[in-house]
Scaffold this motif. Structure first.
Motif, PDB file in Angstrom:
ATOM      1  N   ALA A   1       0.840  -1.195   0.000  1.00 11.75           N
ATOM      2  CA  ALA A   1       0.000   0.000   0.000  1.00 11.75           C
ATOM      3  C   ALA A   1       0.876   1.245   0.000  1.00 11.75           C
ATOM      4  N   LYS A   2       0.398   2.296  -0.659  1.00  8.20           N
ATOM      5  CA  LYS A   2       1.131   3.569  -0.639  1.00  8.20           C
ATOM      6  C   LYS A   2       1.126   4.140   0.770  1.00  8.20           C
ATOM      7  N   ILE A   3      -0.029   4.071   1.426  1.00  7.97           N
ATOM      8  CA  ILE A   3      -0.164   4.502   2.818  1.00  7.97           C
ATOM      9  C   ILE A   3      -0.698   3.308   3.606  1.00  7.97           C
ATOM     10  N   PHE A   4       0.122   2.735   4.473  1.00  8.42           N
ATOM     11  CA  PHE A   4      -0.261   1.546   5.234  1.00  8.42           C
ATOM     12  C   PHE A   4      -1.240   1.940   6.335  1.00  8.42           C
ATOM     13  N   ALA A   5      -2.372   1.241   6.422  1.00  9.71           N
ATOM     14  CA  ALA A   5      -3.470   1.658   7.299  1.00  9.71           C
ATOM     15  C   ALA A   5      -3.878   0.588   8.310  1.00  9.71           C
TER      16      ALA A   5
ATOM     17  N   ALA B   1      11.525  -7.352   3.709  1.00 14.38           N
ATOM     18  CA  ALA B   1      12.568  -6.832   2.821  1.00 14.38           C
ATOM     19  C   ALA B   1      11.981  -6.459   1.458  1.00 14.38           C
ATOM     20  N   ASP B   2      10.835  -7.042   1.104  1.00 11.46           N
ATOM     21  CA  ASP B   2      10.168  -6.739  -0.163  1.00 11.46           C
ATOM     22  C   ASP B   2       9.337  -5.453  -0.097  1.00 11.46           C
ATOM     23  N   ARG B   3       9.418  -4.735   1.046  1.00  7.70           N
ATOM     24  CA  ARG B   3       8.692  -3.486   1.300  1.00  7.70           C
ATOM     25  C   ARG B   3       7.184  -3.693   1.420  1.00  7.70           C
ATOM     26  N   LYS B   4       6.757  -4.942   1.620  1.00 10.31           N
ATOM     27  CA  LYS B   4       5.352  -5.252   1.871  1.00 10.31           C
ATOM     28  C   LYS B   4       5.186  -5.538   3.353  1.00 10.31           C
ATOM     29  N   HIS B   5       3.994  -5.310   3.864  1.00  4.69           N
ATOM     30  CA  HIS B   5       3.697  -5.591   5.267  1.00  4.69           C
ATOM     31  C   HIS B   5       3.159  -7.017   5.367  1.00  4.69           C
ATOM     32  N   HIS B   6       3.763  -7.815   6.236  1.00  3.40           N
ATOM     33  CA  HIS B   6       3.452  -9.238   6.347  1.00  3.40           C
ATOM     34  C   HIS B   6       2.649  -9.506   7.627  1.00  3.40           C
ATOM     35  N   LEU B   7       1.621 -10.332   7.491  1.00  2.00           N
ATOM     36  CA  LEU B   7       0.799 -10.741   8.619  1.00  2.00           C
ATOM     37  C   LEU B   7       0.727 -12.263   8.626  1.00  2.00           C
ATOM     38  N   ALA B   8       1.236 -12.903   9.669  1.00  2.00           N
ATOM     39  CA  ALA B   8       1.188 -14.361   9.792  1.00  2.00           C
ATOM     40  C   ALA B   8      -0.218 -14.777  10.230  1.00  2.00           C
ATOM     41  N   ILE B   9      -0.760 -15.811   9.567  1.00  2.00           N
ATOM     42  CA  ILE B   9      -2.084 -16.326   9.926  1.00  2.00           C
ATOM     43  C   ILE B   9      -2.042 -17.845  10.054  1.00  2.00           C
ATOM     44  N   GLU B  10      -2.976 -18.382  10.802  1.00  2.00           N
ATOM     45  CA  GLU B  10      -3.135 -19.836  10.919  1.00  2.00           C
ATOM     46  C   GLU B  10      -4.086 -20.364   9.847  1.00  2.00           C
TER      47      GLU B  10
END
Length: 93
Positions: A51-55, A68-77
């Motif tokens: 996202a351009k602006i992370f919300a 490192a890929d400039r993406k925000h990562h969220l771990a899920i089950e």
């Protein structure tokens, strides 16, 4: 496109994104602007949000890691996903 990520405890993310990559049960896949309508079950893995602006919400800020890929990562089950009319809703465990 709009993304909402919701857990049983709280809404974790709500905002505009440029791409979302998710761990589908048959493998990872990415959704971009105007992706075809889809409903999918998600496997254990990582949701990657660009996202351009992370919300992230106040409740979700600590759950995302900037990769490192400039993406925000969220771990899920696990989880479920619906995309329709350029809006993605993801329910995660």
């Amino acid at each position: 496109m709009t993304l909402e990520i919701v857990s049983p405890e709280a809404k974790l993310y709500s905002g505009q994104v440029t791409s979302v990559t998710v761990p589908g049960i048959d493998g990872e896949f990415q959704m971009l602007n105007h992706h075809a309508a889809i409903v999918s079950i998600l496997a254990k893995g990582t949701i990657k949000v660009e996202a351009k602006i992370f919300a992230a919400t106040k409740e979700g800020e600590s759950k995302f890691i900037l990769g490192a890929d400039r993406k925000h990562h969220l771990a899920i089950e696990s989880g479920t996903l619906e995309m329709n009319d350029n809006k993605i809703i993801i329910l995660v465990d």
